[in-house]
Design a protein around this motif. Structure first.
Motif, short mmCIF file in Angstrom:
data_model
loop_
_atom_site.label_atom_id
_atom_site.label_comp_id
_atom_site.label_asym_id
_atom_site.label_seq_id
_atom_site.Cartn_x
_atom_site.Cartn_y
_atom_site.Cartn_z
N GLU A 177 24.37 15.68 -12.35
CA GLU A 177 23.66 14.68 -13.14
C GLU A 177 22.18 15.05 -13.23
O GLU A 177 21.59 15.54 -12.27
CB GLU A 177 23.79 13.30 -12.50
CG GLU A 177 25.20 12.75 -12.51
CD GLU A 177 25.27 11.34 -11.97
OE1 GLU A 177 24.22 10.65 -11.94
OE2 GLU A 177 26.37 10.92 -11.57
N ASP A 178 21.61 14.81 -14.40
CA ASP A 178 20.18 15.00 -14.59
C ASP A 178 19.45 13.84 -13.91
O ASP A 178 19.89 12.70 -13.99
CB ASP A 178 19.85 15.03 -16.09
CG ASP A 178 18.46 15.58 -16.38
OD1 ASP A 178 17.67 15.70 -15.44
OD2 ASP A 178 18.18 15.87 -17.55
N THR A 179 18.35 14.15 -13.26
CA THR A 179 17.72 13.13 -12.43
C THR A 179 16.24 13.42 -12.23
O THR A 179 15.78 14.54 -12.47
CB THR A 179 18.39 13.10 -11.04
OG1 THR A 179 17.76 12.12 -10.23
CG2 THR A 179 18.28 14.44 -10.35
N ASP A 180 15.50 12.43 -11.78
CA ASP A 180 14.12 12.64 -11.36
C ASP A 180 14.02 12.68 -9.85
O ASP A 180 12.96 12.44 -9.28
CB ASP A 180 13.23 11.52 -11.93
CG ASP A 180 11.74 11.84 -11.77
OD1 ASP A 180 11.39 13.03 -11.83
OD2 ASP A 180 10.95 10.91 -11.56
N ASN A 181 15.11 12.98 -9.19
CA ASN A 181 15.09 13.01 -7.73
C ASN A 181 14.14 14.07 -7.18
O ASN A 181 13.53 13.88 -6.13
CB ASN A 181 16.49 13.26 -7.18
CG ASN A 181 17.36 12.02 -7.22
OD1 ASN A 181 16.85 10.91 -7.10
ND2 ASN A 181 18.66 12.20 -7.41
N TRP A 182 14.05 15.22 -7.86
CA TRP A 182 13.29 16.36 -7.31
C TRP A 182 12.01 16.65 -8.09
O TRP A 182 11.43 17.70 -7.96
CB TRP A 182 14.18 17.62 -7.30
CG TRP A 182 15.59 17.36 -6.91
CD1 TRP A 182 16.71 17.52 -7.67
CD2 TRP A 182 16.06 16.86 -5.64
NE1 TRP A 182 17.84 17.16 -6.97
CE2 TRP A 182 17.48 16.76 -5.72
CE3 TRP A 182 15.42 16.50 -4.45
CZ2 TRP A 182 18.25 16.30 -4.66
CZ3 TRP A 182 16.21 16.05 -3.39
CH2 TRP A 182 17.60 15.95 -3.50
N GLN A 183 11.58 15.71 -8.93
CA GLN A 183 10.35 15.84 -9.70
C GLN A 183 10.39 17.07 -10.63
O GLN A 183 9.33 17.59 -11.03
CB GLN A 183 9.14 15.92 -8.76
CG GLN A 183 7.81 15.55 -9.37
CD GLN A 183 6.65 15.87 -8.45
OE1 GLN A 183 5.68 16.49 -8.88
NE2 GLN A 183 6.73 15.45 -7.20
N ASP A 184 11.60 17.56 -10.94
CA ASP A 184 11.77 18.76 -11.77
C ASP A 184 10.94 19.93 -11.23
O ASP A 184 10.40 20.74 -11.99
CB ASP A 184 11.37 18.49 -13.23
CG ASP A 184 12.28 17.47 -13.89
OD1 ASP A 184 13.27 17.04 -13.26
OD2 ASP A 184 12.00 17.10 -15.04
N THR A 185 10.88 19.99 -9.91
CA THR A 185 10.03 20.98 -9.25
C THR A 185 10.84 21.71 -8.17
O THR A 185 11.49 21.07 -7.35
CB THR A 185 8.80 20.31 -8.60
OG1 THR A 185 8.07 19.62 -9.61
CG2 THR A 185 7.91 21.33 -7.93
N THR A 186 10.76 23.02 -8.18
CA THR A 186 11.49 23.82 -7.21
C THR A 186 10.77 23.78 -5.86
O THR A 186 9.54 23.86 -5.80
CB THR A 186 11.61 25.27 -7.69
OG1 THR A 186 12.31 25.28 -8.95
CG2 THR A 186 12.35 26.15 -6.70
#
Length: 331
Positions: A177-186
């Motif tokens: 699922e697409d999410t904002d859980n990880w701030q789109d950051t590796t």
């Protein structure tokens, strides 16, 4: 031709163990019965093999008395008998039917927290805003498993092969699922990032994170594509696995676990006993893999293992080649 990989960990049993034990519905001091290094675990994940009991997880950061279930979104509970102690070479369970039903066979997957082995356990409070969480691995995490333990919330799994915009649910048979859980950051070698996603950073909520970095010859977090072929495919790991967990990322199949101690052949090949993590059901059989000296051979074209695109989590029984250049024997 596979490149023979050396390892930084010659004895994986110093950091990860699979333990089979029999319940007694009493104080049960479970001692690791392999012949290698003693280990005091920091994560114990236990499951009754033949009963419909939950996948029970406890860690040393929250304490032995606080447990939650890998197959459920439920908040952590104070179960004083599920796991009562982390011991110098094992753990203790008490009188209950979840982890210690009398006469029942159980399996426990156990990890030691160590930067050398690529595991950091982090307890943090959510704030609902973009933020970074420090870790002590001095390496880029490839796998992060987060659970809000103060409320009912899905487990969130970051797997580097799926990118920083997606997450998988440990407790549910669900696709990426697409999410904002990880701030789109590796993640980096010092922090991992959180957005405003409810699975990882609700304001005022309590979270536990299991943060893993890969260690050559000991752990591998990769991906493979199934070929829908009864001959299966070979997945090179660089070690003989003790634990192999995987999920199809495009379909709602969920995670499945095989290990090196459970099979109809007594721990050898074919290895055909597995659990569906999203279910409390007893272990199933009939879909086999082979654990070999340098990886996993899939032996079936079953949809949950060899049909689409998959990510996996693997920990070693023994490295393919140790730090002295000595190869591991095949099973």
């Amino acid at each position: 031709v596979w490149i023979m990989a050396y390892t930084t960990i010659d004895d994986p049993s110093a950091y990860f163990k699979v333990q089979i034990y029999t319940g007694n519905y009493d104080t049960n001091n479970v001692t690791f019965n392999d012949t290698d290094t003693n280990m005091q675990p920091d994560i114990v994940w236990a499951k009754d093999r033949s009963d419909g009991s939950w996948h029970t997880i406890a860690d040393s950061v929250r304490g032995a008395g606080s447990t939650h279930a890998a197959n459920s979104d439920a908040a952590a509970t104070t179960e004083t008998t599920y796991l009562t102690a982390f011991n110098s070479n094992g753990f203790t369970v008490g009188a209950n039917n979840g982890t210690n039903e009398d006469g029942e066979s159980n399996v426990a997957w156990c990890w030691k927290e160590s930067a050398d082995a690529g595991l950091d356990i982090i307890d943090y409070d959510g704030n609902g805003s973009n933020r970074d969480i420090s870790h002590n691995l001095s390496a880029v995490p490839k796998l992060i498993i987060v659970k809000e333990y103060s409320h009912n919330t899905n487990w969130a799994v970051y797997h580097h092969t799926q990118g920083n915009t997606n997450f998988l649910k440990l407790n549910a048979a669900a696709a990426n699922e697409d999410t904002d859980n990880w701030q789109d950051t590796t993640p980096t070698s010092s922090v991992f990032s959180l957005g405003s996603g409810g699975q990882t950073n609700n304001s005022g909520r309590d979270y536990i994170a299991y943060v893993f970095a890969e260690k050559q010859g000991y752990s591998k977090f990769g991906q493979y594509t199934g070929n829908v072929n009864t001959d299966g495919i070979f997945i090179y790991l660089g070690f003989s696995p003790a634990f192999f967990m995987f999920a199809e990322t495009g379909n709602a199949e969920g995670f499945f676990i095989y290990d090196n101690k459970r099979s109809d052949s007594g721990g050898g090949n074919p290895n055909d006993q597995y659990f569906a993590v999203s279910s409390a059901a007893a272990e199933a059989s009939g879909v086999a893999v082979d654990f070999v000296s340098n990886g996993v051979k899939l032996r079936a074209n079953n949809g949950h293992i060899n049909e689409g695109s998959y990510c996996y989590v693997a920990f070693a029984e023994a490295p393919f080649v140790n730090s002295s250049g000595v190869p591991n024997n095949a099973r």
